[in-house]
Design an enzyme around this catalytic site. Structure first.
Site, PDB file in Angstrom:
ATOM      1  N   GLY A   1       0.813  26.810 -21.840  1.00  0.00           N
ATOM      2  CA  GLY A   1       1.873  27.023 -22.811  1.00  0.00           C
ATOM      3  C   GLY A   1       2.521  25.821 -23.466  1.00  0.00           C
ATOM      4  O   GLY A   1       3.357  25.995 -24.361  1.00  0.00           O
TER       5      GLY A   1
ATOM      6  N   PRO B   1      -3.459  24.708 -19.179  1.00  0.00           N
ATOM      7  CA  PRO B   1      -3.350  24.357 -20.584  1.00  0.00           C
ATOM      8  C   PRO B   1      -4.588  24.771 -21.366  1.00  0.00           C
ATOM      9  O   PRO B   1      -5.717  24.586 -20.902  1.00  0.00           O
ATOM     10  CB  PRO B   1      -3.221  22.826 -20.545  1.00  0.00           C
TER      11      PRO B   1
ATOM     12  N   ARG C   1      -5.277  33.094 -37.463  1.00  0.00           N
ATOM     13  CA  ARG C   1      -3.928  32.879 -36.932  1.00  0.00           C
ATOM     14  C   ARG C   1      -2.820  33.003 -37.976  1.00  0.00           C
ATOM     15  O   ARG C   1      -1.713  33.395 -37.646  1.00  0.00           O
ATOM     16  CB  ARG C   1      -3.836  31.537 -36.182  1.00  0.00           C
TER      17      ARG C   1
ATOM     18  N   TYR D   1      -0.169  35.712 -37.117  1.00  0.00           N
ATOM     19  CA  TYR D   1       1.163  35.240 -36.702  1.00  0.00           C
ATOM     20  C   TYR D   1       1.862  34.335 -37.718  1.00  0.00           C
ATOM     21  O   TYR D   1       2.845  33.691 -37.382  1.00  0.00           O
ATOM     22  CB  TYR D   1       1.112  34.425 -35.401  1.00  0.00           C
TER      23      TYR D   1
ATOM     24  N   CYS E   1     -12.400  40.500 -48.126  1.00  0.00           N
ATOM     25  CA  CYS E   1     -11.897  41.547 -49.008  1.00  0.00           C
ATOM     26  C   CYS E   1     -10.632  42.118 -48.381  1.00  0.00           C
ATOM     27  O   CYS E   1     -10.639  43.206 -47.806  1.00  0.00           O
ATOM     28  CB  CYS E   1     -12.975  42.607 -49.150  1.00  0.00           C
ATOM     29  N   GLU E   2      -9.554  41.340 -48.459  1.00  0.00           N
ATOM     30  CA  GLU E   2      -8.346  41.621 -47.678  1.00  0.00           C
ATOM     31  C   GLU E   2      -7.249  40.721 -48.239  1.00  0.00           C
ATOM     32  O   GLU E   2      -7.362  39.493 -48.158  1.00  0.00           O
ATOM     33  CB  GLU E   2      -8.668  41.225 -46.222  1.00  0.00           C
TER      34      GLU E   2
ATOM     35  N   TYR F   1      -7.917  28.505 -30.461  1.00  0.00           N
ATOM     36  CA  TYR F   1      -7.779  29.859 -30.999  1.00  0.00           C
ATOM     37  C   TYR F   1      -8.268  29.988 -32.442  1.00  0.00           C
ATOM     38  O   TYR F   1      -7.734  30.773 -33.213  1.00  0.00           O
ATOM     39  CB  TYR F   1      -6.324  30.354 -30.865  1.00  0.00           C
TER      40      TYR F   1
HETATM   41  C1  LIG Z   1      -3.098  31.989 -23.084  1.00  0.00           C
HETATM   42  C2  LIG Z   1      -2.920  31.644 -21.669  1.00  0.00           C
HETATM   43  C3  LIG Z   1      -3.009  30.308 -21.274  1.00  0.00           C
HETATM   44  C4  LIG Z   1      -3.172  29.167 -22.243  1.00  0.00           C
HETATM   45  O1  LIG Z   1      -2.070  29.072 -23.075  1.00  0.00           O
HETATM   46  P1  LIG Z   1      -1.913  27.810 -24.072  1.00  0.00           P
HETATM   47  O2  LIG Z   1      -0.704  28.169 -24.870  1.00  0.00           O
HETATM   48  O3  LIG Z   1      -3.147  27.757 -24.896  1.00  0.00           O
HETATM   49  O4  LIG Z   1      -1.741  26.595 -23.231  1.00  0.00           O
HETATM   50  C5  LIG Z   1      -2.921  30.027 -19.922  1.00  0.00           C
HETATM   51  N1  LIG Z   1      -2.751  31.010 -19.010  1.00  0.00           N
HETATM   52  C6  LIG Z   1      -2.661  32.316 -19.356  1.00  0.00           C
HETATM   53  C7  LIG Z   1      -2.475  33.331 -18.310  1.00  0.00           C
HETATM   54  C8  LIG Z   1      -2.724  32.662 -20.700  1.00  0.00           C
HETATM   55  O5  LIG Z   1      -2.603  33.954 -21.043  1.00  0.00           O
END
Ligand SMILES: *Cc1c(COP(=O)(O)O)cnc(C)c1O
Length: 431
Positions: free
Chosen positions: A248, A291, A330, A334, A361-362, A390
């Site tokens: 995250g 990560p 993405r 989002y 086509c969107e 992603y």
């Molecule tokens: C998506 C996810 C990650 C990776 O998240 P990042 O934002 O790319 O670092 C790690 N663990 C779990 C359980 C996830 O769902």
């Protein structure tokens, strides 16, 4: 420049990982994914070294496969001595086939089927990140048949919303993932895990979100998880060996995003965790993190060729490219912000306000709105920066558009890691 693997050469061309992107576009065609392997390894080592240093023991990062998944990525992770996290039997298949040491793989998911569980155990999966009661019972059944004790960690929800900094006891507890601590469901899962003969509970997991720029939410989550470790030790006589704090950490996509010093953040989280363990009188667990984005995002770039440039008088200018939501969904999903450059005019000033549009086509097939760009014309090469996470992994064949290849760059040398899909590939499953 946004990241230090970007530069401009004397021809005024955008360079990535030391190579001229205009020449790469010519050599491989567009659309084209580029991955800077040296950057992937550098980011990985930042985590590996900081986690070993500050958390100690066997602590370290798992590469979150879902951010960027193909065989070469697993080989890179393996050669760095990383663990990996996989979330589907397809990722499992690629990891296994690429020779990744499966004992270092963690299998995630809120709905693993009986087939998935049997397949993972067959492949010698190291750990299940077990999500629910049904899954535990099935793992136990298959493990018993094989005569093994299968290691698991339990996915819990600590009840943290990282984007408000507050503990939201309803919001994040209401999740399709894992079991909530505060509802008592986590306790039930612990008791069940400890009672099943062929399951070896190793510890706990949480994942609080994505694109998080501060370390406080991770410290808050660690507090709750470590207090839970202490509670489980006290109530059930089981002391967790592993604590997985999830993924995250945020990434800089646009100028407005801050830089993050990952090592510094890990140091802060570790000193928080170490102090908390002492206060709670529990052993320091092996700490894992997962990560994805922060390892691969700034190691990626996508190149396109500009086609139509259309100005709607009184409205805006659309710059259309030969890819779009099929290689980067993405923005459509989002409204994620990206930075764009005309690669062959990188030293020119950005004078054009435009919308970058894909070829699907969107109407929603856009890569960005209110984008500042150098003056764009048909035949120019458009680069989207920081697309390592992603993008390739979320790409699709919508409108029967073949997926671009992935070209990896290491030590100034480029090589194909995933070949371009052909029209024949698109029809290969049709009967
Ligand atoms: C998506 C996810 C990650 C990776 O998240 P990042 O934002 O790319 O670092 C790690 N663990 C779990 C359980 C996830 O769902």
């Amino acid at each position: 420049m946004l990241h230090d693997n970007l530069s401009i050469n004397k021809e005024g061309h955008l360079c990535f990982a030391g190579l001229d992107t205009v020449l790469l576009a010519k050599k491989y065609g567009t659309p084209l994914f580029l991955i800077d392997e040296d950057r992937v390894r550098k980011n990985a080592r930042t985590y590996i070294n900081a986690m070993r240093k500050y958390f100690g023991g066997d602590s370290g990062p798992l590469l979150a496969s879902k951010a960027l998944c193909f065989s070469e990525m697993y080989r890179i992770a393996a050669s760095e001595g990383m663990r990996t996290d996989i979330v589907s039997p397809g990722e499992l298949y690629i990891a296994h086939k690429s020779g990744f040491p499966m004992g270092r793989a963690f299998f995630h998911g809120n709905n693993k089927t009986d087939e998935d569980i049997a397949y993972a155990i067959e492949c010698g999966i190291g750990y299940f990140v077990a999500d629910n009661r049904e899954e535990l019972e099935e793992i136990n059944r298959v493990a018993a048949k094989k005569g093994i004790k299968q290691k698991i960690i339990l996915r819990l929800s600590p009840g943290i919303d990282p984007h408000t900094h507050a503990k939201i006891s309803t919001g994040k507890v209401d999740s399709k993932f894992g079991s909530a601590i505060e509802t008592g469901q986590a306790d039930e899962m612990v008791q069940l895990s400890l009672s099943l003969e062929n399951i070896a509970l190793d510890g706990f997991h949480c994942h609080i979100g994505s694109q998080i720029f501060e370390c406080e939410p991770f410290c808050d989550a660690a507090d709750i998880m470590l207090s839970y470790v202490a509670h489980v030790k006290e109530s059930f006589g089981f002391e967790a060996k592993t604590l997985n704090l999830g993924g995250g950490f945020g990434v800089r996509y646009v100028e407005e995003d801050p830089y993050i010093d990952y090592a510094e953040n890990i140091k802060k989280i570790a000193s928080h965790v170490n102090a908390k363990c002492e206060a709670l009188k529990i052993n320091k667990p092996t700490v894992l993190m997962e990560p994805g984005r922060s390892i691969v995002a700034d190691a990626g770039m996508t190149l396109y060729t500009v086609g139509t440039v259309k100005t709607i008088t009184g409205y805006k200018t659309y710059v259309s490219i030969d890819g779009g939501m099929t290689d980067n969904p993405r923005y459509a999903l989002y409204q994620s912000k990206y930075t764009f450059e005309i690669a062959n005019k990188a030293s020119e000033e950005k004078v054009l306000d435009c919308t970058v549009a894909g070829r699907c086509c969107e109407s929603g097939d856009l890569l960005g709105e209110d984008v500042k760009l150098q003056n764009a014309e048909r035949g120019d090469i458009l680069a989207t920066l920081v697309t390592g996470a992603y993008n390739y992994s979320m790409s699709s064949n919508y409108n029967k558009i073949p997926r671009p290849p992935v070209v990896m760059i290491s030590g100034g040398v480029d090589r194909v890691a995933v070949r371009r899909e052909t029209y024949a590939d698109l029809a290969r499953l049709d009967v």
